[in-house]
Write a protein that holds these residues in place. Structure first.
Motif, PDB file in Angstrom:
ATOM      1  N   TYR A  67     -33.009  62.809  44.583  1.00  0.00           N
ATOM      2  CA  TYR A  67     -31.941  63.423  44.946  1.00  0.00           C
ATOM      3  C   TYR A  67     -31.534  64.892  44.999  1.00  0.00           C
ATOM      4  O   TYR A  67     -32.431  65.530  44.169  1.00  0.00           O
ATOM      5  N   ASP A 103     -24.935  60.246  42.240  1.00  0.00           N
ATOM      6  CA  ASP A 103     -24.033  59.746  43.180  1.00  0.00           C
ATOM      7  C   ASP A 103     -22.828  58.955  42.980  1.00  0.00           C
ATOM      8  O   ASP A 103     -21.817  59.154  43.423  1.00  0.00           O
ATOM      9  N   CYS A 107     -24.357  64.385  46.012  1.00  0.00           N
ATOM     10  CA  CYS A 107     -25.512  64.054  45.500  1.00  0.00           C
ATOM     11  C   CYS A 107     -26.111  63.113  46.737  1.00  0.00           C
ATOM     12  O   CYS A 107     -25.771  61.879  46.829  1.00  0.00           O
TER      13      CYS A 107
END
Length: 64
Positions: free
Chosen positions: A3, A52, A61
């Motif tokens: 990520y 996230d 994210c």
């Protein structure tokens, strides 16, 4: 895959740093970054990437 944090959207709230099970998130300059060598997208620890989930700004994210 790893990520990444969209720097222009990051509010520097630090929520992601403390939730990351791999210590892949750290402060760099005046924002947070994700080390792609450490990021596992939380596989084996959580059902979805915690950065996230906990980020207060949707879409900050994201997969790299």
């Amino acid at each position: 895959m790893a990520y990444k944090i969209i720097v222009s959207q990051c509010t520097v709230c630090s929520m992601c740093e403390f939730e990351c099970p791999n210590a892949a998130i750290s402060m760099k300059g005046d924002t947070y970054v994700i080390d792609p060598k450490k990021c596992t997208e939380c596989e084996g620890a959580y059902d979805a990437p915690k950065c996230d989930e906990v980020c207060p700004v949707p879409g900050t994210c994201v997969p790299a």
